[in-house]
Design a protein around this motif. Structure first.
Motif, PDB file in Angstrom:
ATOM      1  N   LYS A  17      13.259  53.052  -9.715  1.00  0.00           N
ATOM      2  CA  LYS A  17      14.371  52.190 -10.137  1.00  0.00           C
ATOM      3  C   LYS A  17      14.500  50.987  -9.200  1.00  0.00           C
ATOM      4  N   VAL A  19      17.271  47.603  -8.621  1.00  0.00           N
ATOM      5  CA  VAL A  19      18.486  46.898  -9.035  1.00  0.00           C
ATOM      6  C   VAL A  19      18.590  45.604  -8.250  1.00  0.00           C
ATOM      7  N   TYR A  20      18.788  44.494  -8.945  1.00  0.00           N
ATOM      8  CA  TYR A  20      19.076  43.218  -8.284  1.00  0.00           C
ATOM      9  C   TYR A  20      20.485  42.793  -8.679  1.00  0.00           C
ATOM     10  N   HIS A  21      21.367  42.680  -7.731  1.00  0.00           N
ATOM     11  CA  HIS A  21      22.743  42.230  -7.998  1.00  0.00           C
ATOM     12  C   HIS A  21      23.348  42.938  -9.215  1.00  0.00           C
ATOM     13  N   ASP A  22      23.440  44.232  -9.177  1.00  0.00           N
ATOM     14  CA  ASP A  22      24.028  45.045 -10.261  1.00  0.00           C
ATOM     15  C   ASP A  22      23.218  45.005 -11.553  1.00  0.00           C
ATOM     16  N   ASN A  23      22.091  44.345 -11.522  1.00  0.00           N
ATOM     17  CA  ASN A  23      21.269  44.257 -12.721  1.00  0.00           C
ATOM     18  C   ASN A  23      20.085  45.225 -12.573  1.00  0.00           C
ATOM     19  N   VAL A  24      20.068  46.265 -13.410  1.00  0.00           N
ATOM     20  CA  VAL A  24      18.978  47.251 -13.315  1.00  0.00           C
ATOM     21  C   VAL A  24      17.738  46.652 -13.985  1.00  0.00           C
ATOM     22  N   VAL A  25      16.743  46.271 -13.196  1.00  0.00           N
ATOM     23  CA  VAL A  25      15.577  45.595 -13.782  1.00  0.00           C
ATOM     24  C   VAL A  25      14.404  46.550 -14.003  1.00  0.00           C
ATOM     25  N   GLU A  27      14.051  50.803 -14.603  1.00  0.00           N
ATOM     26  CA  GLU A  27      14.865  52.008 -14.704  1.00  0.00           C
ATOM     27  C   GLU A  27      14.023  53.215 -15.079  1.00  0.00           C
ATOM     28  N   SER A  47      10.864  41.805 -18.126  1.00  0.00           N
ATOM     29  CA  SER A  47      11.079  43.244 -18.365  1.00  0.00           C
ATOM     30  C   SER A  47      10.794  44.095 -17.127  1.00  0.00           C
ATOM     31  N   THR A  51       7.975  43.267 -10.850  1.00  0.00           N
ATOM     32  CA  THR A  51       8.784  44.034  -9.888  1.00  0.00           C
ATOM     33  C   THR A  51       8.161  45.410  -9.658  1.00  0.00           C
TER      34      THR A  51
END
Ligand code: ADP
Ligand code: MG
Length: 124
Positions: A17, A19-25, A27, A47, A51
């Motif tokens: 998993k 996460v960048y700034h509350d954004n789950v990129v 999962e 998508s 990352t």
């Protein structure tokens, strides 16, 4: 970790998993890759493909999950100790060199003999 013989027998990603700034990129990515297997990640722009690759290479730290290389957890192993090669999209390529030369560059920089790096680049 002894990565001296460069052998990659298996990569296992479990519930990875990011996460960048509350954004789950990225999962819950589960993935098993055995020696010699070739994998293509396909997905729309944004998508999380890059990352995921950066996490495998050790350039980005996952926020969850486990990542095993040959059965050993590598999440805390720094990028320069993982012995992964990554050919970046666009900006980090040498425009005057061919695709093959760009792939071979990392091996050459690491001091591999010309013939071996030609053979390994070709099989990439
Ligand atoms: N360093 C970063 N900081 C914040 N957001 C990022 C960062 N890197 C990537 N992202 C975001 O993460 C998402 C996945 O990006 P990326 O892995 O580059 O996707 P892909 O390679 O599939 O196009 C995108 O929404 C992107 O904007
Ligand atoms: Mg990308």
């Amino acid at each position: 970790m002894d990565r001296g013989n460069h052998a990659i027998k298996g990569i296992s990603l479990q519930q990875i998993k990011k996460v960048y700034h509350d954004n789950v990129v990225v999962e819950s990515v589960d993935l098993e890759l055995a020696e010699g297997q070739f994998l293509c990640l396909l997905g729309p722009s944004g998508s999380g493909k890059t990352t995921l690759l950066r996490m495998i290479a050790g350039l980005v730290k996952p926020d969850g999950g486990r990542m095993l290389l040959n059965g050993e957890d590598i999440v805390s192993v720094p990028a320069n100790k993982r012995n992964f090669g990554m050919v970046f999209q666009q900006y980090a390529l040498f425009p005057h060199m061919t695709v093959w030369d760009n792939v071979a560059y990392g091996l050459k920089a690491r001091g591999e003999k010309a013939r071996s790096s030609r053979r390994r680049s070709k099989s990439t």
